[in-house]
Motif scaffolding. Structure first.
Motif, mmCIF file in Angstrom:
data_model
loop_
_atom_site.group_PDB
_atom_site.id
_atom_site.type_symbol
_atom_site.label_atom_id
_atom_site.label_comp_id
_atom_site.label_asym_id
_atom_site.label_seq_id
_atom_site.Cartn_x
_atom_site.Cartn_y
_atom_site.Cartn_z
ATOM 1 N N CYS A 193 0.847 -1.191 0.000
ATOM 2 C CA CYS A 193 0.000 0.000 0.000
ATOM 3 C C CYS A 193 0.886 1.246 0.000
ATOM 4 O O CYS A 193 1.711 1.432 0.902
ATOM 5 C CB CYS A 193 -0.922 -0.007 1.210
ATOM 6 S SG CYS A 193 -2.098 1.357 1.230
ATOM 7 N N VAL A 194 0.708 2.077 -1.011
ATOM 8 C CA VAL A 194 1.514 3.289 -1.158
ATOM 9 C C VAL A 194 0.802 4.494 -0.562
ATOM 10 O O VAL A 194 1.399 5.327 0.122
ATOM 11 C CB VAL A 194 1.843 3.533 -2.645
ATOM 12 C CG1 VAL A 194 2.613 4.832 -2.822
ATOM 13 C CG2 VAL A 194 2.638 2.350 -3.204
ATOM 14 N N SER A 195 -0.507 4.604 -0.813
ATOM 15 C CA SER A 195 -1.278 5.717 -0.270
ATOM 16 C C SER A 195 -2.731 5.302 -0.158
ATOM 17 O O SER A 195 -3.159 4.285 -0.716
ATOM 18 C CB SER A 195 -1.150 6.957 -1.167
ATOM 19 O OG SER A 195 -1.683 6.695 -2.453
ATOM 20 N N GLY A 196 -3.514 6.118 0.553
ATOM 21 C CA GLY A 196 -4.915 5.782 0.739
ATOM 22 C C GLY A 196 -5.068 4.596 1.669
ATOM 23 O O GLY A 196 -4.212 4.325 2.520
ATOM 24 N N GLY A 197 -6.159 3.883 1.519
ATOM 25 C CA GLY A 197 -6.408 2.738 2.385
ATOM 26 C C GLY A 197 -7.229 1.672 1.691
ATOM 27 O O GLY A 197 -7.870 1.916 0.669
ATOM 28 N N MET A 198 -7.192 0.467 2.237
ATOM 29 C CA MET A 198 -7.976 -0.649 1.722
ATOM 30 C C MET A 198 -8.274 -1.584 2.880
ATOM 31 O O MET A 198 -7.679 -1.485 3.960
ATOM 32 C CB MET A 198 -7.221 -1.375 0.604
ATOM 33 C CG MET A 198 -5.896 -1.954 1.015
ATOM 34 S SD MET A 198 -4.930 -2.557 -0.399
ATOM 35 C CE MET A 198 -4.506 -1.012 -1.199
ATOM 36 N N SER A 199 -9.180 -2.508 2.662
ATOM 37 C CA SER A 199 -9.495 -3.482 3.694
ATOM 38 C C SER A 199 -9.968 -4.765 3.042
ATOM 39 O O SER A 199 -10.370 -4.780 1.876
ATOM 40 C CB SER A 199 -10.565 -2.931 4.651
ATOM 41 O OG SER A 199 -11.767 -2.668 3.959
ATOM 42 N N ALA B 177 -4.963 -16.110 -2.355
ATOM 43 C CA ALA B 177 -5.877 -14.970 -2.424
ATOM 44 C C ALA B 177 -7.332 -15.383 -2.272
ATOM 45 O O ALA B 177 -8.170 -14.582 -1.867
ATOM 46 C CB ALA B 177 -5.690 -14.225 -3.748
ATOM 47 N N ALA B 178 -7.633 -16.663 -2.575
ATOM 48 C CA ALA B 178 -9.011 -17.125 -2.466
ATOM 49 C C ALA B 178 -9.493 -17.171 -1.021
ATOM 50 O O ALA B 178 -10.699 -17.236 -0.765
ATOM 51 C CB ALA B 178 -9.145 -18.511 -3.097
ATOM 52 N N LEU B 179 -8.570 -17.153 -0.051
ATOM 53 C CA LEU B 179 -8.962 -17.208 1.353
ATOM 54 C C LEU B 179 -9.499 -15.871 1.846
ATOM 55 O O LEU B 179 -10.133 -15.799 2.896
ATOM 56 C CB LEU B 179 -7.765 -17.624 2.218
ATOM 57 C CG LEU B 179 -7.158 -18.998 1.931
ATOM 58 C CD1 LEU B 179 -5.944 -19.236 2.829
ATOM 59 C CD2 LEU B 179 -8.191 -20.101 2.127
ATOM 60 N N ALA B 180 -9.224 -14.783 1.127
ATOM 61 C CA ALA B 180 -9.667 -13.450 1.527
ATOM 62 C C ALA B 180 -10.880 -13.044 0.691
ATOM 63 O O ALA B 180 -11.110 -13.555 -0.405
ATOM 64 C CB ALA B 180 -8.546 -12.435 1.357
ATOM 65 N N SER B 181 -11.650 -12.106 1.233
ATOM 66 C CA SER B 181 -12.860 -11.672 0.537
ATOM 67 C C SER B 181 -13.158 -10.216 0.879
ATOM 68 O O SER B 181 -12.520 -9.616 1.746
ATOM 69 C CB SER B 181 -14.048 -12.555 0.936
ATOM 70 O OG SER B 181 -14.292 -12.468 2.338
ATOM 71 N N ASP B 182 -14.140 -9.663 0.183
ATOM 72 C CA ASP B 182 -14.659 -8.312 0.464
ATOM 73 C C ASP B 182 -13.564 -7.247 0.435
ATOM 74 O O ASP B 182 -13.440 -6.438 1.352
ATOM 75 C CB ASP B 182 -15.378 -8.277 1.817
ATOM 76 C CG ASP B 182 -16.537 -9.259 1.890
ATOM 77 O OD1 ASP B 182 -17.205 -9.434 0.859
ATOM 78 O OD2 ASP B 182 -16.767 -9.841 2.961
ATOM 79 N N PHE B 183 -12.762 -7.257 -0.625
ATOM 80 C CA PHE B 183 -11.753 -6.206 -0.788
ATOM 81 C C PHE B 183 -12.447 -4.875 -1.085
ATOM 82 O O PHE B 183 -13.298 -4.790 -1.968
ATOM 83 C CB PHE B 183 -10.812 -6.553 -1.944
ATOM 84 C CG PHE B 183 -9.736 -7.533 -1.598
ATOM 85 C CD1 PHE B 183 -8.489 -7.101 -1.163
ATOM 86 C CD2 PHE B 183 -9.961 -8.893 -1.701
ATOM 87 C CE1 PHE B 183 -7.486 -7.991 -0.848
ATOM 88 C CE2 PHE B 183 -8.965 -9.803 -1.384
ATOM 89 C CZ PHE B 183 -7.720 -9.352 -0.956
ATOM 90 N N THR B 184 -12.067 -3.851 -0.355
ATOM 91 C CA THR B 184 -12.537 -2.497 -0.646
ATOM 92 C C THR B 184 -11.348 -1.559 -0.603
ATOM 93 O O THR B 184 -10.344 -1.838 0.058
ATOM 94 C CB THR B 184 -13.597 -2.024 0.367
ATOM 95 O OG1 THR B 184 -13.019 -1.997 1.682
ATOM 96 C CG2 THR B 184 -14.812 -2.936 0.355
ATOM 97 N N GLU B 185 -11.464 -0.428 -1.320
ATOM 98 C CA GLU B 185 -10.379 0.550 -1.368
ATOM 99 C C GLU B 185 -10.948 1.958 -1.290
ATOM 100 O O GLU B 185 -12.061 2.213 -1.763
ATOM 101 C CB GLU B 185 -9.573 0.403 -2.660
ATOM 102 C CG GLU B 185 -8.817 -0.905 -2.777
ATOM 103 C CD GLU B 185 -8.147 -1.054 -4.136
ATOM 104 O OE1 GLU B 185 -7.088 -1.686 -4.196
ATOM 105 O OE2 GLU B 185 -8.703 -0.536 -5.131
ATOM 106 N N SER B 186 -10.186 2.866 -0.716
ATOM 107 C CA SER B 186 -10.576 4.270 -0.725
ATOM 108 C C SER B 186 -10.356 4.832 -2.129
ATOM 109 O O SER B 186 -9.614 4.255 -2.937
ATOM 110 C CB SER B 186 -9.750 5.061 0.292
ATOM 111 O OG SER B 186 -8.369 5.035 -0.046
ATOM 112 N N ALA B 187 -10.990 5.965 -2.408
ATOM 113 C CA ALA B 187 -10.887 6.556 -3.743
ATOM 114 C C ALA B 187 -9.456 6.943 -4.092
ATOM 115 O O ALA B 187 -9.067 6.941 -5.258
ATOM 116 C CB ALA B 187 -11.800 7.778 -3.841
#
Length: 281
Positions: free
Chosen positions: A39-45, A66-76
């Protein structure tokens, strides 16, 4: 998914892939692959094992699958370097350090590393170099070997960063091999039919006590923890599929009855499978 967001995805025969966004890319291009996110800037979850991880600048995420994770979201304003690796490519590096399996088990419990300014600069430079050399169309005669060595150097840097924050365990080659084979059985899906520790010990030609002791020494958790972790994750993924009835899921995981399956899920998720499915679909 908006394909235009990922038009710059770069693919080296799918051994290494790069992108600038994690959300969407993880599900579309990376299932079953190792995913690195700087992550360089902003945020994600994202969610992993029912834990929501919030990622900010200078965080480095490594998901062994990567299949073990879900619901990726990112800030604008999110910006990241995302690297997806095939398991075959990683295996071909033949890293000799025995830290790999230690780090792997640790990352299954917490995949986020907070980097210092110096470590962030090192990782960013390594990823930028890999991406630039991968995109070079100059016809390097030893391209695969060159990319492999650049990736190996980066992975060893990550081992060093991760190990500095942990108590170093001396793990023999024999122990490393045992753990690698045990985790490989789980990744191969043996947990869908076998949840008994004795089964895995027998397959690995060791006693159940020895297998659990080795897992506990390296990861802080017994072998039964990892068997259950993979089983529960697999059940949750199947419950998310609308084309499978609860009976289908119970049968897929070799439960003797739907009622036994429901009790198993209730105990581990705190709710029956029907409610878990309703809450997440």
């Amino acid at each position: 998914m908006d394909e235009t967001l990922y038009k710059n995805v770069e693919d080296a025969d799918r051994g290494i892939m790069f992108a600038d966004r994690a959300a969407g890319f993880a599900q579309a291009y990376a299932p079953g692959r190792v995913l690195h996110i700087l992550c360089v800037s902003g945020g994600m979850s994202f969610t992993l094992n029912d834990v929501r991880y919030n990622v900010g600048p200078h965080d480095y995420v490594i998901l062994p699958d990567a299949a073990l994770a879900s619901d990726f979201t990112e800030s604008a304003d999110a910006a990241a370097t995302v690297m997806s690796l095939s398991e075959e490519f990683v295996t071909s590096l033949a890293l000799r350090s025995n830290y790999g399996i230690i780090g792997h088990l640790a990352l299954l419990q917490n995949p986020v590393m907070r980097l210092s300014d110096g470590d962030f600069a090192t990782c960013r430079e390594a990823l930028d170099t890999l991406r630039r050399r991968m995109a070079d169309s100059g016809g390097h005669q030893f391209r695969d070997e060159m990319l492999g060595h650049l990736l190996m150097a980066h992975i060893l840097d990550l081992y060093d960063i991760h190990a500095r924050g942990r108590r170093r365990e001396d793990v023999t080659e024999r122990t490393q091999d045992l753990l690698r084979r045990f985790i490989a059985l789980l990744y191969q899906g043996e947990y869908t039919a076998h949840r008994d520790l004795d089964y895995y010990a027998s397959r690995l030609c060791v006693t159940p006590h020895h297998l659990s002791d080795v897992c506990r020494k390296v990861s802080g958790k017994p072998a039964s923890f990892w068997i259950e972790r993979f089983t529960v994750n697999g059940i949750k993924r199947m419950l998310g599929r609308k084309d499978m009835t609860l009976g289908n899921v119970a049968e897929r995981f070799n439960f003797q009855s739907l009622s036994y399956f429901s009790r198993y899920v209730q105990k581990r998720l705190g709710m029956p499978p029907s409610r878990y499915r309703k809450d997440r679909t």
